[in-house]
Design a protein around this motif. Structure first.
Motif: not given
Length: 250
Positions: A30-54
């Motif tokens: 979205g937009i905050s103070n007139g600037k476009k914001i980009m949010l970082d995230y991980i995919s579901g498959s990366t989350c599952i891979d991480k849980l499997n590894s740990i």
């Protein structure tokens, strides 16, 4: 006496390991103070891979509730009241679930479960073909939230100062919790060696938890990669090795 679960340092390291930049994804925030914001995230498959590894596939995900919520119409608060025209918003699918990870005590063989609850959502848009997997997407969102409560992918939400503080906590935890699997009798029997190692890590700025672990692996030719795996009978030999290395004749 109350105590913690005594989770292995290697599990904590895997959880705290930062996500590589090349698999971090971004979405429009979205937009905050007139600037476009980009949010970082991980995919579901990366989350599952991480849980499997740990947790070596020792985890479960259970959806406990799902429903569709009618959205509230949007009103632009910056417009004058007479100009306001509420904009209808699409409904939202919500999912609640429980992530359970299974940990086993190497000494007793007893299993312990850690449960975290997560909620996720997905805006319902598009045609039927787009909507058919709406609860699946919301469930993945909920799983990622529950996993973040354990620490998976949490580094995406920390700023530089928060990441530094987290690493400081992790290092202190290693210092304070090594040899935690020793029984009270073993700690009494090897009191001098246990006390020496604890005092050394607390008083010497050059030897922290990671440095001590590196010394252990060098001394044992990588036979022991965790302080909770070193047998009590070999503890005195390890302390002698350290004293010789730093020139401590006490």
């Amino acid at each position: 006496m109350l105590t913690n679960l005594g989770i292995e340092d290697k599990i904590k390291d895997f959880i705290g390991e930062q996500i590589p930049n090349d698999i971090i994804k971004q979405r429009d925030g979205g937009i905050s103070n007139g600037k476009k914001i980009m949010l970082d995230y991980i995919s579901g498959s990366t989350c599952i891979d991480k849980l499997n590894s740990i947790f070596e596939y020792g985890w479960d995900w259970e959806v406990t509730e799902h429903f569709i919520q009618k959205s509230v119409d949007y009103q632009n608060k910056y417009m004058k009241e007479r100009e306001m025209s509420p904009e209808p918003q699409p409904p939202v699918a919500h999912v609640f679930g429980i992530l359970t990870v299974h940990l086993r005590d190497d000494k007793t063989g007893q299993f312990y479960d850690i449960k975290k609850t997560g909620c996720g959502s997905k805006v319902i848009i598009g045609k039927a073909n787009d909507q058919k997997d709406i609860f699946k997407a919301a469930s993945t969102d909920a799983l990622k939230k529950a996993a973040s409560l354990i620490g998976v992918g949490l580094d995406l939400y920390r700023d530089a100062n928060e990441q530094y503080y987290f690493e400081l906590l992790l290092s202190r935890d290693k210092q304070n919790n090594f040899l935690r699997n020793y029984s009270d009798e073993e700690k009494k029997l090897y009191f001098d060696s246990v006390n020496y190692l604890q005092e050394l890590t607390e008083s010497n700025n050059d030897i922290d938890g990671d440095s001590m672990l590196s010394l252990l692996m060098t001394w044992s030719n990588n036979k022991y990669n965790d302080f909770n795996t070193i047998p009590p009978k070999e503890l005195n030999n390890f302390v002698t090795y350290i004293k010789q290395g730093i020139g401590d004749d006490k």
